[in-house]
Motif scaffolding. Structure first.
Motif, short mmCIF file in Angstrom:
data_model
loop_
_atom_site.label_atom_id
_atom_site.label_comp_id
_atom_site.label_asym_id
_atom_site.label_seq_id
_atom_site.Cartn_x
_atom_site.Cartn_y
_atom_site.Cartn_z
N THR A 150 0.89 -1.24 -0.25
CA THR A 150 -0.11 0.03 0.00
C THR A 150 0.72 1.30 0.03
O THR A 150 0.53 2.33 0.60
N PHE A 181 1.31 12.06 6.36
CA PHE A 181 2.40 12.36 5.59
C PHE A 181 2.57 13.95 5.66
O PHE A 181 3.97 14.39 5.39
N LYS A 219 -6.08 7.50 12.50
CA LYS A 219 -5.24 8.15 11.48
C LYS A 219 -5.82 9.08 10.88
O LYS A 219 -7.25 9.27 11.05
N HIS A 220 -5.26 10.07 9.94
CA HIS A 220 -3.64 10.27 10.09
C HIS A 220 -3.38 11.62 10.78
O HIS A 220 -3.84 12.50 10.44
N ASP A 245 3.37 6.73 9.07
CA ASP A 245 2.61 6.16 7.92
C ASP A 245 3.81 5.51 7.03
O ASP A 245 4.97 5.91 7.35
N TRP A 246 3.39 5.09 5.90
CA TRP A 246 4.53 4.20 5.19
C TRP A 246 5.79 5.14 4.80
O TRP A 246 5.24 6.02 3.66
N LEU A 269 3.05 -5.65 8.36
CA LEU A 269 1.84 -4.87 7.99
C LEU A 269 1.08 -5.77 6.79
O LEU A 269 2.14 -6.16 5.83
N MET A 299 -1.38 6.93 14.14
CA MET A 299 -0.75 7.01 12.86
C MET A 299 -0.34 8.40 12.52
O MET A 299 -1.47 9.41 12.33
N ASP A 359 -4.80 -2.91 7.04
CA ASP A 359 -5.76 -2.01 6.83
C ASP A 359 -6.92 -2.59 6.57
O ASP A 359 -7.51 -3.05 5.48
N GLU A 391 -6.51 6.38 -1.71
CA GLU A 391 -5.11 7.02 -1.74
C GLU A 391 -4.48 7.20 -3.03
O GLU A 391 -4.57 6.37 -3.83
N ARG A 448 -8.98 10.41 -0.89
CA ARG A 448 -9.38 9.92 0.50
C ARG A 448 -10.41 10.45 1.39
O ARG A 448 -10.54 9.78 2.42
N PHE A 498 -5.68 -0.44 10.91
CA PHE A 498 -5.61 0.89 10.76
C PHE A 498 -6.74 1.70 10.71
O PHE A 498 -6.98 2.28 9.37
#
Ligand code: GLC
Length: 716
Positions: free
Chosen positions: A38, A233, A186-187, A265-266, A58, A230, A88, A469, A146, A132
């Motif tokens: 993801t 970005f 999140k986020h 986050d990632w 994850l 979380m 997720d 996303e 999103r 998540f």
């Protein structure tokens, strides 16, 4: 394990073992059959030892596979610390419920809790420990893909939903109750305010605005006991959330008293170098650790640099130990030290995942999330009428949304499948009909079916990949091919119902003159059944928008709880020097809180039992609602308040309460709300959260644009 056992365990860990607990890697590193990523997979440069000592994984699921990985992991871990599985699960695990933006339109908090409870049950028996979700980002700009994961534009409604989701996932104690999972809100924070609605873009707002509108739902989740937060970005006042000590240590840890895990986050830790607040990955690791990030998702700045950083600055080892202790504590709270395989159960997985009971709840959730936007009387479809169901969404099973992960589109019920259960004689095409570029053959076949029918149900909208996303759109109209198709059908058939599958409010120019418009969002596994029940009147639609529909993208961002400005449109006879556009109205096409039904609700006078409110007092606001139709229905009665003068500018209205009212045909009912001083508090310029004496308007009605008003005064 008791706390002192955890302390001893931490003390017995080597530096490497501690740092490894703060790494989270995707399941692709552990399981051949996991193709799920993801986010961008860059070379993370980790050793086999890192992989099999990473604190969490994850995106892993499947009871047998999870047990296998955990067993291998435990064999390889010197101290036998189990691994956490996080995933997720956003609106369902395998039974997929309507997307959160749709669930937000149900205004049904019990339903939301039930959805989360079932999602937790299916995820838990499949080996997941942490989900998540809830995504609690407030949104005002449907160009952002999103928005589909959010519950919309209102701080209060978002707070109620975030609380409901956390309670559903976690129950009272996810470590003690079976089939519960830890939740992750999140986020954090403010991701929904990306400039221009462009994904991953900058967020610019004052601390006061952040507190006033954007933080409340995350903080509601924390009050509800969420176990993980979380980071987002985006930047918060110029510093990326993932490296922002004011946001994470001052606001989240100290002010909100959050003691759980903070996960990036990632890739967001490494991206501190791309935001260019860290000159390299070592500095990124330092910034994130000091800011308060415990787990680094899918990059390896911690793995590669924390040991060196701690050697250079010994005080960092305290922060490192605190982070590791929070990870160990969550594993302990979830009972993983006693039973590392807790939850994962292949037999239960087989029996309850996607079971009929869950599908039934998915159907109910979809029924309540569908919003009737327009109806000239064509709906519900009358018995015996020849109907055609055509267009790109008609046969589509791509109705689970962009974050449906383990959901399988082939298990979804399409609109045609649902419709045929009610009216087997509906006319349908056989040609595949693409959302963007349908073949001439498909269009011609569909137009002929429309010609042969009395009523046409036109299934239009977005394919699921157009939201979620990394799916921002600058132009939120329907694809031109669909508008052209609509014109062709409209020309030959004057009875057209448009049903929309979409992950965001759209600019509906080009189809606004349909006889009926039904907003289905992405309704999930049981979408086709629910839609058919609404279209044929087996269920009276009751959804109310949790996010405004603009006339067009040029109005964006658009939201109901806006400021008055110094020159509001309509303030006087002045036609020119007012806050307006030359080419479009200010108002939303469909306002927050709006939705039609097959009933006809009428509102009487709004009556206050007093017009002066003392700080410790209460005002009762009562209004009579009457159902003047022959259809039993459910009305969502909404209460808004306006602070007429504030220390800072105050919104022209704010949702403060609502009541979902089931009202049988021909019946009337008095609804009473209680107004208290606490509802009137807001963030002042000094960040104090208080109310001011003065005058207020209380407004009640069916949506934010149709309200009856009374005035009262707060005295202090
Ligand atoms: C993604 C998303 C986040 C998700 C995470 C793990 O980039 O931003 O919402 O939970 O990575 O998949």
């Amino acid at each position: 394990m008791k706390q002192d056992g955890l302390v001893r365990l931490l003390e017995s860990m080597t530096m490497d073992e501690k740092i490894n607990q703060l790494i989270q890697l995707a399941a692709t590193f552990y399981s051949e059959d996991s193709k799920e990523n993801t986010g961008p997979i860059r070379e993370v440069g980790l050793t086999e030892e890192n992989v099999w000592n990473a604190g969490s994984i994850l995106g892993q699921s499947g009871a047998a596979e999870s047990i296998k990985i955990q067993r291998k992991y435990m064999e390889k871990h010197r101290l036998g610390v189990p691994v956490l599985f996080m995933a997720d699960v956003i609106h369902g695990f395998r039974t997929i419920f309507p997307i959160p933006l749709a669930l937000g339109c149900s205004w049904d908090l019990e339903m939301a809790e039930k959805v989360a409870e079932i999602s937790a049950r299916e995820a838990s028996v499949s080996g997941v420990h942490v989900v998540f979700s809830p995504m609690a980002d407030l949104v005002r700009d449907p160009r952002w893909g999103r928005v589909m994961e959010s519950t919309g534009e209102d701080p209060l409604l978002n707070s109620f939903f975030a609380t409901a989701f956390v309670k559903g996932y976690q129950g009272k104690d996810p470590g003690k109750e079976p089939e519960r999972v830890a939740a992750c809100v999140k986020h954090y924070a403010g991701y929904g305010a990306v400039s221009g609605g462009r994904e991953y873009n900058t967020v610019n707002m004052s601390e006061r605005q952040l507190r006033e509108s954007y933080l409340s739902a995350y903080h509601a989740a924390i009050e509800a006991g969420v176990k993980v937060v979380m980071t987002s970005f985006n930047t918060v006042d110029g510093i990326p959330a993932t490296g922002n000590a004011w946001l994470l240590r001052r606001l989240l840890r100290e002010e909100q008293k959050f003691e759980g895990i903070i996960i990036s986050d990632w890739g967001a830790v490494e991206e501190l170098t791309v935001h260019a607040v860290a000159k390299d990955r070592k500095e990124a690791a330092l910034l994130a650790l000091k800011a308060g990030v415990d787990i680094e998702m899918m990059t390896s700045c911690y793995a590669h640099h924390l040991e060196e950083l701690a050697a250079e600055e010994p005080s960092l080892e305290t922060l490192l130990d605190q982070a590791v202790m929070r990870v160990l504590k969550l594993k302990n709270d979830l009972g993983l030290f006693e039973d590392p395989f807790r939850g994962a159960d292949p037999e239960k997985e087989e029996r309850i995942v996607l079971c009929q009971e869950h599908r039934q709840v998915a159907r109910e959730a979809a029924l309540k999330s569908i919003v009737l936007l327009k109806n000239d009387g064509i709906l519900p479809v009358k018995e015996g009428v020849q109907v055609a169901v055509i267009g790109p969404g008609a046969a589509s099973k791509d109705i689970l949304g962009a974050w449906s992960w383990q959901g399988r589109t082939q298990e979804a019920v399409s609109m045609i499948e649902g419709a045929k259960k009610i009216d087997p004689k509906i006319l349908t095409g056989s040609e595949p009909f693409d959302y963007i570029a349908p073949s001439a053959k498909a269009v011609s076949e569909a137009v002929q079916l429309a010609e042969r029918s009395e009523v046409v149900i036109l299934a239009l909208g977005e394919p699921a990949w157009m939201s979620g996303e990394a799916a921002s759109r600058s132009d939120i109209r329907l694809p031109e091919s669909q508008l052209e198709f609509f014109r062709k059908v409209r020309k030959i058939n004057k009875n057209v119902i448009v049903v929309l599958y979409n992950g965001r409010p759209l600019d509906l120019q080009g189809i606004n003159d349909a006889n009926g418009i039904v907003e289905a969002w992405f309704p999930g596994t049981e979408g086709g059944h629910a839609l058919a029940e609404v279209l044929w009147g087996k269920f009276n639609p009751c959804g109310r928008l949790c996010m405004s529909f603009p006339e067009q993208a040029g109005q964006l961002p658009i939201y109901y709880n806006a400021d008055n400005t110094g020159r509001p449109a309509g303030i006087s006879a002045e036609p020119k020097y007012i806050s307006k556009y030359l080419d479009v109205a200010n108002e939303a096409k469909y306002a927050f809180g709006f939705g039609l039904s097959y009933s006809e609700f009428h509102y009487g006078q709004l009556v206050l039992d007093k017009n002066v409110l003392a700080s410790d007092g209460r005002i009762s606001a009562t209004i009579e609602v009457e159902n003047r139709s022959k259809a039993d229905g459910l009305e969502t009665v909404q209460l808004y308040i306006r602070d007429l003068v504030g220390e800072v500018v105050r919104p022209i209205k704010e949702l403060k309460d609502f009541r979902r009212l089931a009202l049988p045909a021909g019946q009337k009912c008095k609804v009473t709300f209680t107004i208290e001083e606490s509802m009137l508090r807001y963030f002042h310029s000094d960040q104090s959260f208080t109310s001011d004496a003065g005058e207020f308007d209380v407004m009640i009605g069916p949506d934010s644009a149709n309200l009856t008003t009374q005035r009262f005064r707060l005295i202090k």
